[in-house]
Each structure stands twice: as structure tokens, then as C-alpha cells.
Scaffold this motif. Sequence first.
Motif, PDB file in Angstrom:
ATOM      1  N   TYR A  21     -80.172 -21.979  29.890  1.00 42.95           N
ATOM      2  CA  TYR A  21     -80.840 -21.612  28.644  1.00 42.95           C
ATOM      3  C   TYR A  21     -80.146 -22.246  27.441  1.00 42.95           C
ATOM      4  N   ASP A  22     -78.818 -22.334  27.488  1.00 35.48           N
ATOM      5  CA  ASP A  22     -78.092 -22.979  26.398  1.00 35.48           C
ATOM      6  C   ASP A  22     -78.509 -24.442  26.255  1.00 35.48           C
ATOM      7  N   THR A  23     -78.693 -25.105  27.396  1.00 34.36           N
ATOM      8  CA  THR A  23     -79.113 -26.508  27.371  1.00 34.36           C
ATOM      9  C   THR A  23     -80.500 -26.645  26.750  1.00 34.36           C
ATOM     10  N   ILE A  24     -81.410 -25.758  27.140  1.00 34.53           N
ATOM     11  CA  ILE A  24     -82.765 -25.793  26.584  1.00 34.53           C
ATOM     12  C   ILE A  24     -82.728 -25.549  25.077  1.00 34.53           C
ATOM     13  N   ASN A  25     -81.930 -24.596  24.649  1.00 36.97           N
ATOM     14  CA  ASN A  25     -81.850 -24.286  23.221  1.00 36.97           C
ATOM     15  C   ASN A  25     -81.243 -25.430  22.420  1.00 36.97           C
ATOM     16  N   LEU A  26     -80.315 -26.158  23.020  1.00 40.13           N
ATOM     17  CA  LEU A  26     -79.761 -27.332  22.341  1.00 40.13           C
ATOM     18  C   LEU A  26     -80.842 -28.385  22.116  1.00 40.13           C
ATOM     19  N   VAL A  27     -81.715 -28.549  23.105  1.00 43.33           N
ATOM     20  CA  VAL A  27     -82.829 -29.488  22.952  1.00 43.33           C
ATOM     21  C   VAL A  27     -83.738 -29.029  21.822  1.00 43.33           C
ATOM     22  N   LEU A  28     -84.047 -27.746  21.797  1.00 49.01           N
ATOM     23  CA  LEU A  28     -84.935 -27.227  20.758  1.00 49.01           C
ATOM     24  C   LEU A  28     -84.295 -27.322  19.377  1.00 49.01           C
ATOM     25  N   ASP A  29     -82.976 -27.210  19.321  1.00 45.28           N
ATOM     26  CA  ASP A  29     -82.277 -27.357  18.039  1.00 45.28           C
ATOM     27  C   ASP A  29     -82.392 -28.773  17.488  1.00 45.28           C
ATOM     28  N   SER A  30     -82.580 -29.720  18.385  1.00 45.85           N
ATOM     29  CA  SER A  30     -82.539 -31.128  17.989  1.00 45.85           C
ATOM     30  C   SER A  30     -83.903 -31.703  17.617  1.00 45.85           C
ATOM     31  N   ILE A  31     -84.972 -30.927  17.771  1.00 45.61           N
ATOM     32  CA  ILE A  31     -86.303 -31.462  17.505  1.00 45.61           C
ATOM     33  C   ILE A  31     -86.843 -30.920  16.175  1.00 45.61           C
ATOM     34  N   PRO A  32     -87.815 -31.616  15.575  1.00 42.76           N
ATOM     35  CA  PRO A  32     -88.388 -31.145  14.303  1.00 42.76           C
ATOM     36  C   PRO A  32     -89.119 -29.814  14.465  1.00 42.76           C
ATOM     37  N   ASP A  33     -89.210 -29.069  13.382  1.00 44.65           N
ATOM     38  CA  ASP A  33     -89.949 -27.804  13.402  1.00 44.65           C
ATOM     39  C   ASP A  33     -91.391 -28.024  13.834  1.00 44.65           C
ATOM     40  N   GLU A  34     -91.959 -29.141  13.427  1.00 44.75           N
ATOM     41  CA  GLU A  34     -93.346 -29.457  13.765  1.00 44.75           C
ATOM     42  C   GLU A  34     -93.567 -29.493  15.276  1.00 44.75           C
ATOM     43  N   THR A  35     -92.602 -30.031  15.999  1.00 44.02           N
ATOM     44  CA  THR A  35     -92.720 -30.148  17.453  1.00 44.02           C
ATOM     45  C   THR A  35     -92.646 -28.787  18.129  1.00 44.02           C
ATOM     46  N   ARG A  36     -91.912 -27.867  17.529  1.00 43.37           N
ATOM     47  CA  ARG A  36     -91.821 -26.524  18.115  1.00 43.37           C
ATOM     48  C   ARG A  36     -93.093 -25.708  17.896  1.00 43.37           C
ATOM     49  N   ARG A  37     -93.910 -26.128  16.930  1.00 44.57           N
ATOM     50  CA  ARG A  37     -95.137 -25.385  16.655  1.00 44.57           C
ATOM     51  C   ARG A  37     -96.233 -25.808  17.624  1.00 44.57           C
ATOM     52  N   ARG A  38     -97.017 -24.839  18.050  1.00 45.33           N
ATOM     53  CA  ARG A  38     -98.109 -25.112  18.980  1.00 45.33           C
ATOM     54  C   ARG A  38     -99.102 -26.087  18.338  1.00 45.33           C
ATOM     55  N   GLY A  39     -99.427 -27.150  19.055  1.00 45.98           N
ATOM     56  CA  GLY A  39    -100.334 -28.151  18.532  1.00 45.98           C
ATOM     57  C   GLY A  39     -99.645 -29.217  17.707  1.00 45.98           C
ATOM     58  N   GLY A  40     -98.329 -29.124  17.541  1.00 45.85           N
ATOM     59  CA  GLY A  40     -97.598 -30.087  16.724  1.00 45.85           C
ATOM     60  C   GLY A  40     -97.378 -31.410  17.432  1.00 45.85           C
ATOM     61  N   GLU A  41     -96.972 -32.405  16.660  1.00 48.28           N
ATOM     62  CA  GLU A  41     -96.697 -33.726  17.217  1.00 48.28           C
ATOM     63  C   GLU A  41     -95.410 -33.700  18.052  1.00 48.28           C
ATOM     64  N   GLY A  42     -95.389 -34.529  19.064  1.00 49.33           N
ATOM     65  CA  GLY A  42     -94.196 -34.667  19.889  1.00 49.33           C
ATOM     66  C   GLY A  42     -94.097 -33.667  21.030  1.00 49.33           C
ATOM     67  N   ARG A  43     -95.126 -32.862  21.240  1.00 55.27           N
ATOM     68  CA  ARG A  43     -95.051 -31.843  22.304  1.00 55.27           C
ATOM     69  C   ARG A  43     -95.052 -32.482  23.698  1.00 55.27           C
ATOM     70  N   SER A  44     -95.763 -33.592  23.864  1.00 54.32           N
ATOM     71  CA  SER A  44     -95.789 -34.257  25.171  1.00 54.32           C
ATOM     72  C   SER A  44     -94.398 -34.778  25.541  1.00 54.32           C
ATOM     73  N   GLU A  45     -93.730 -35.393  24.563  1.00 52.12           N
ATOM     74  CA  GLU A  45     -92.375 -35.883  24.803  1.00 52.12           C
ATOM     75  C   GLU A  45     -91.418 -34.728  25.093  1.00 52.12           C
ATOM     76  N   LEU A  46     -91.608 -33.624  24.390  1.00 49.64           N
ATOM     77  CA  LEU A  46     -90.788 -32.441  24.630  1.00 49.64           C
ATOM     78  C   LEU A  46     -91.011 -31.917  26.048  1.00 49.64           C
ATOM     79  N   ALA A  47     -92.265 -31.903  26.489  1.00 55.25           N
ATOM     80  CA  ALA A  47     -92.576 -31.454  27.848  1.00 55.25           C
ATOM     81  C   ALA A  47     -91.848 -32.298  28.886  1.00 55.25           C
ATOM     82  N   THR A  48     -91.771 -33.594  28.638  1.00 54.73           N
ATOM     83  CA  THR A  48     -91.077 -34.489  29.563  1.00 54.73           C
ATOM     84  C   THR A  48     -89.589 -34.179  29.615  1.00 54.73           C
ATOM     85  N   ARG A  49     -88.979 -33.936  28.462  1.00 57.34           N
ATOM     86  CA  ARG A  49     -87.548 -33.607  28.418  1.00 57.34           C
ATOM     87  C   ARG A  49     -87.268 -32.273  29.106  1.00 57.34           C
TER      88      ARG A  49
END
Length: 241
Positions: free
Chosen positions: A106-134
Motif C-alpha cells: 500500500y505504501d508503494t501504491i500511495n507513493l505512485v499516487l503522490d507523484s501524479i497530478p490531481d487531475e489524474t486521480r480524478r475519475r475521468g481525468g487525463e492520464g488514467r490509462s497510464e496510471l492503470a498500467t503502472r
Amino acid sequence: MGHVQALRLWQSSELPEDRSFRESIHYSGRKTARAKSEYRRLQILEATLRIAARDGLRGIKHRAVAREAKVPLASTTYYFRDINELISDSFMLFAEKAREELSHFYDTINLVLDSIPDETRRRGGEGRSELATRLTAITTAYLAEQFSERREQVLAEQVFLMESLRDERLADLARSYRSAWIAGLEQILQRLDSPAPARDASLLVNVVLGLGYDTMLNQRVADAKTLEQSVHRIICMILGL
């Protein structure tokens, strides 16, 4: 802290939102006065977990545990009131070890989420496909290690959870173990803007348990490609892709 007090720590069906997964489960069975005695007690619990994975709970007998732990037979009755306490305490120890591994994940996942833009964390935001891959790569690696390198641990988990369907004493522990697992995952899903983080967390736990059962049932090393595809599909659904 005595066994009864330790059991009470497990019996909350809902965890406060501000309690982290890292704090939600902590093994706290009967303590011993000396480090040497505590070491022997842990030897017995570790041996009990190995027997559970190999022979199921029916194989957990005082003599069998003493032989597996390489300790005198009297030690198993000295440190544990009966077989039921030995089984319950070994389940608590198992859950604490599992908690530590999940916390790192979970710490690893949260580090990834800390490193991405707020937009990507929002549903429908840009970069979600790349986030899914990571997230797929990280999750697949974690599960592959669990199903392959930690096969004995997964077997013990399946044994305890299945037996909890018949034994109410273990059922309380199993429910709290599952609730703690879900709580940490729910926090991550909230960050990913899930419309129903608690429901999605529960579904994900069910899927992982099913994957573990399938791997154990077929007695094979997890097929990395198939596992990756399954994980990616699940994560895409969770992310709304």
C-alpha cells in the motif's frame, strides 16, 4: 496482555476512518517475561502455521506442533491453554505478518499516487490509462510473489478462512482480518475517486482471495501473463476505464 484482551482488539467490524491499515491489526497474544521464552513461544506459533498450511487445522495437535517446532511437548501446553488458543494465536500472528507485507504494498501504491497530478486521480481525468498500467505492474508483481514465493502463507490463509466458516471463534478473527485489509484498500480507492470505495475494496479482496484459491487448487505457479491481464482488467474497471 492476555488472550481475551487480544481477541477484543480484533472484534471491531468497522475501523475508524482515521485509523491506518498499519495500526488496524497488531499481534498481542499472551506475553512472556523473558526474551528466550517469547522466542520459544513464537517458534511454536510458526510451527503451527506450517502445519496448518501442510495438513490443515486437523493436523494441529500438541505432539505434532512440538515435533515441528523442535521443543519439548510440555512447552505447547505451558504457553497455550489449549489447542483453540494455539490456533487463534497462530492466526493472529499470521495476520500481523500479512499486515506488514500489505503495508509495504500500500505504501508503494500511495507513493505512485503522490507523484501524479490531481487531475489524474480524478475519475475521468487525463492520464488514467497510464496510471492503470503502472498500478497493474506493481500489483501483478506483488501477487505473483505471494502466489509463488509465499505459497505456504497463502495456503495457511485459505485454511484459516475456510475453517472460520465452521468455527465462530475463528470467524471473529477472520472478519476483523478482512475488515483491516479492506480499510487500507478503501483509503487508496478514495484517492482514486472511486464512487463506492468500500464496495470496490470488498470486491477487490474477494477477487484476490479467489485468485489465490485458484492458484492453490491447480497447484501451479501463477501464470504471469494471465495474472497481469486479469489485474489490468480489474484495475481498469475500478478506475472507470
